[in-house]
Design an enzyme around this catalytic site. Structure first.
Site, PDB file in Angstrom:
ATOM      1  N   ARG A 141       0.831  -1.208   0.000  1.00  0.00           N
ATOM      2  CA  ARG A 141       0.000   0.000   0.000  1.00  0.00           C
ATOM      3  C   ARG A 141       0.866   1.259   0.000  1.00  0.00           C
ATOM      4  O   ARG A 141       0.567   2.242  -0.687  1.00  0.00           O
ATOM      5  CB  ARG A 141      -0.917  -0.012   1.229  1.00  0.00           C
TER       6      ARG A 141
ATOM      7  N   HIS B  16       0.719   4.271  -2.772  1.00  0.00           N
ATOM      8  CA  HIS B  16       0.455   5.652  -2.372  1.00  0.00           C
ATOM      9  C   HIS B  16       1.607   6.577  -2.743  1.00  0.00           C
ATOM     10  O   HIS B  16       1.401   7.759  -3.004  1.00  0.00           O
ATOM     11  CB  HIS B  16       0.182   5.712  -0.869  1.00  0.00           C
ATOM     12  N   ASP B  17       2.814   6.049  -2.759  1.00  0.00           N
ATOM     13  CA  ASP B  17       3.965   6.846  -3.177  1.00  0.00           C
ATOM     14  C   ASP B  17       3.867   7.175  -4.667  1.00  0.00           C
ATOM     15  O   ASP B  17       3.992   8.336  -5.073  1.00  0.00           O
ATOM     16  CB  ASP B  17       5.255   6.087  -2.882  1.00  0.00           C
TER      17      ASP B  17
ATOM     18  N   GLY C 152       4.802  10.405  -8.531  1.00  0.00           N
ATOM     19  CA  GLY C 152       5.580   9.330  -9.117  1.00  0.00           C
ATOM     20  C   GLY C 152       6.313   8.588  -8.016  1.00  0.00           C
ATOM     21  O   GLY C 152       6.315   8.992  -6.851  1.00  0.00           O
TER      22      GLY C 152
ATOM     23  N   ASP D 182       8.887   8.248  -6.070  1.00  0.00           N
ATOM     24  CA  ASP D 182      10.082   9.021  -5.684  1.00  0.00           C
ATOM     25  C   ASP D 182      10.357   8.980  -4.191  1.00  0.00           C
ATOM     26  O   ASP D 182      11.178   9.739  -3.683  1.00  0.00           O
ATOM     27  CB  ASP D 182       9.938  10.476  -6.140  1.00  0.00           C
TER      28      ASP D 182
ATOM     29  N   SER E  10       8.589  10.017  -1.805  1.00  0.00           N
ATOM     30  CA  SER E  10       8.113  11.189  -1.061  1.00  0.00           C
ATOM     31  C   SER E  10       7.198  10.809   0.097  1.00  0.00           C
ATOM     32  O   SER E  10       7.076  11.546   1.075  1.00  0.00           O
ATOM     33  CB  SER E  10       7.401  12.176  -1.992  1.00  0.00           C
TER      34      SER E  10
ATOM     35  N   ASN F 181      -3.232   8.873   4.482  1.00  0.00           N
ATOM     36  CA  ASN F 181      -2.049   8.061   4.785  1.00  0.00           C
ATOM     37  C   ASN F 181      -1.814   7.850   6.272  1.00  0.00           C
ATOM     38  O   ASN F 181      -0.816   7.226   6.650  1.00  0.00           O
ATOM     39  CB  ASN F 181      -0.804   8.717   4.188  1.00  0.00           C
TER      40      ASN F 181
ATOM     41  N   PRO G 120      -6.913   7.787  -5.222  1.00  0.00           N
ATOM     42  CA  PRO G 120      -8.284   7.310  -5.436  1.00  0.00           C
ATOM     43  C   PRO G 120      -8.939   6.946  -4.108  1.00  0.00           C
ATOM     44  O   PRO G 120      -8.344   6.231  -3.295  1.00  0.00           O
ATOM     45  CB  PRO G 120      -8.095   6.080  -6.338  1.00  0.00           C
TER      46      PRO G 120
ATOM     47  N   HIS H 292      -5.735  -5.700  -3.048  1.00  0.00           N
ATOM     48  CA  HIS H 292      -6.616  -5.736  -1.877  1.00  0.00           C
ATOM     49  C   HIS H 292      -6.758  -7.141  -1.316  1.00  0.00           C
ATOM     50  O   HIS H 292      -7.408  -7.330  -0.286  1.00  0.00           O
ATOM     51  CB  HIS H 292      -7.995  -5.173  -2.231  1.00  0.00           C
ATOM     52  N   THR H 293      -6.155  -8.127  -1.994  1.00  0.00           N
ATOM     53  CA  THR H 293      -6.128  -9.466  -1.426  1.00  0.00           C
ATOM     54  C   THR H 293      -5.313  -9.485  -0.137  1.00  0.00           C
ATOM     55  O   THR H 293      -5.440 -10.394   0.680  1.00  0.00           O
ATOM     56  CB  THR H 293      -5.545 -10.486  -2.431  1.00  0.00           C
TER      57      THR H 293
ATOM     58  N   ASP I 158     -10.091  -9.266   2.311  1.00  0.00           N
ATOM     59  CA  ASP I 158     -10.673 -10.527   1.846  1.00  0.00           C
ATOM     60  C   ASP I 158     -10.447 -11.592   2.909  1.00  0.00           C
ATOM     61  O   ASP I 158      -9.835 -11.322   3.947  1.00  0.00           O
ATOM     62  CB  ASP I 158     -10.178 -10.919   0.443  1.00  0.00           C
TER      63      ASP I 158
ATOM     64  N   ASP J 177      -3.591 -14.139  -3.208  1.00  0.00           N
ATOM     65  CA  ASP J 177      -4.285 -15.036  -4.129  1.00  0.00           C
ATOM     66  C   ASP J 177      -5.412 -14.278  -4.818  1.00  0.00           C
ATOM     67  O   ASP J 177      -5.503 -13.057  -4.711  1.00  0.00           O
ATOM     68  CB  ASP J 177      -4.810 -16.276  -3.386  1.00  0.00           C
TER      69      ASP J 177
END
Length: 319
Positions: A61, A65-66, A71, A73, A75, A93, A160, A190-191, A243, A250
């Protein structure tokens, strides 16, 4: 006419600030300067995972998010300083963790090849290792990213949201050079992981003026979520795994999605477009197809490299 043309140029420049730029990356980037980089990062991830099974999902994650802000980087690794509130302290975050894994890997690398390996590359490698350690595929990670010097909490609004519909998701991904196929494949991440109640309260309490629960949810599953997240929930860190095999990589995520047992609105949104719905079904029926698509999209996403300028000596501080 002229002003419209200028506006279009500005818009393209803004979108391409996080466009893919894989030409600067190489599979053999550290072959001569730091040949042990991959084994050292993998060792740090493995050691941390032995003590905390949530580390792999956290690192995956964190990398996502980075890459989605400025991009890939690094940050997201920077700490707030003075009046500047950094990405890691933005509302989206605030639940990110396991930053120490990247710091530990960096410290070990600085001891044998000082000033050579970027924190952004360490994070990209760690995300790959997180997937592999969780039973998922491995892949060759292109390397050569530079670390960025700018990190702003306000920019995390660009990520998003869990409430996004398919149009919003498509726009967010396309602005970063990512397709609908990438959207569905990367959503499979998200698995691994966990969602706090605040991320899906909209589906189980007061969904609309006429319905309390999102009708696309399986009723018994919705009741289970309600039992974990009461309408006036005050339990810290309450929520649900994303999940039923949340520490194992998986295709269960896609299977549950087809059964009405997705957690987030943005997950359910994948079933509202013919292209994404077909891909969900494809990956639900084939672990191999999912893994192939995931690897391809991860390499594509992690190749968004614009913005990096330096090699940090500490991952949470600019030089």
């Amino acid at each position: 006419m002229a002003s419209s043309a200028i506006g279009m140029v500005i818009m393209v420049m803004m979108v391409c600030s996080t466009c893919i730029n894989a030409s600067t990356l190489s599979l053999n980037y550290y072959k001569h300067t730091c040949p042990r980089v991959e084994s050292i990062v993998a060792g740090a991830v493995h050691k941390a995972t032995l003590n905390d099974k949530t580390v792999p999902s956290a690192l995956l994650r964190m990398h996502f998010h980075d890459c989605f802000i400025r991009g890939c980087d690094g940050s997201v690794l920077l700490k707030s300083k003075g009046k500047n509130k950094a990405e890691k302290d933005g509302p989206t975050n605030i639940s990110l963790h396991a930053f120490y894994v990247i710091e530990n890997a960096k410290k070990a690398l600085e001891a044998i090849c000082p000033g050579v390996v970027s924190c952004a590359d360490i994070l990209a490698l760690a995300a790959r290792d997180a997937v592999t350690l969780s039973g998922g595929p491995s892949w060759e990670v292109p390397k050569g990213r530079k670390d960025g010097r700018i990190s702003k909490a306000a920019e995390t609004r660009q990520l998003p949201a869990p409430t996004f519909n398919i149009s919003q998701l498509q726009q967010s991904f396309s602005q970063r050079g990512l397709s609908l196929q990438d959207l569905v494949a990367l959503s499979g991440g998200h698995t691994l992981g966990f969602a706090h109640c605040s991320s899906f309260q909209n589906r189980i309490h007061k969904f609309s003026s006429k319905q309390s629960i999102d009708p696309s949810l399986n009723p018994s599953f919705a009741n289970t979520l309600q039992s974990k997240c009461h309408i006036n929930n005050k339990v810290k860190n309450a929520g649900s795994p994303l999940d039923s095999s949340a520490t194992y990589f998986d295709n269960t995520y896609y299977k549950l999605l087809l059964q009405g047992k997705s957690i987030l609105s943005s997950d359910q949104a994948l079933l509202t477009h013919p292209t994404t719905k077909a891909l969900v079904s494809k990956y639900a029926h084939s672990q191999l197809e999912f893994e192939r698509a995931f690897v391809k999209s991860m390499i594509k996403m992690s190749s968004i490299t614009n913005g990096g300028q330096e090699i940090r000596l500490q991952c949470n501080l600019v030089r």
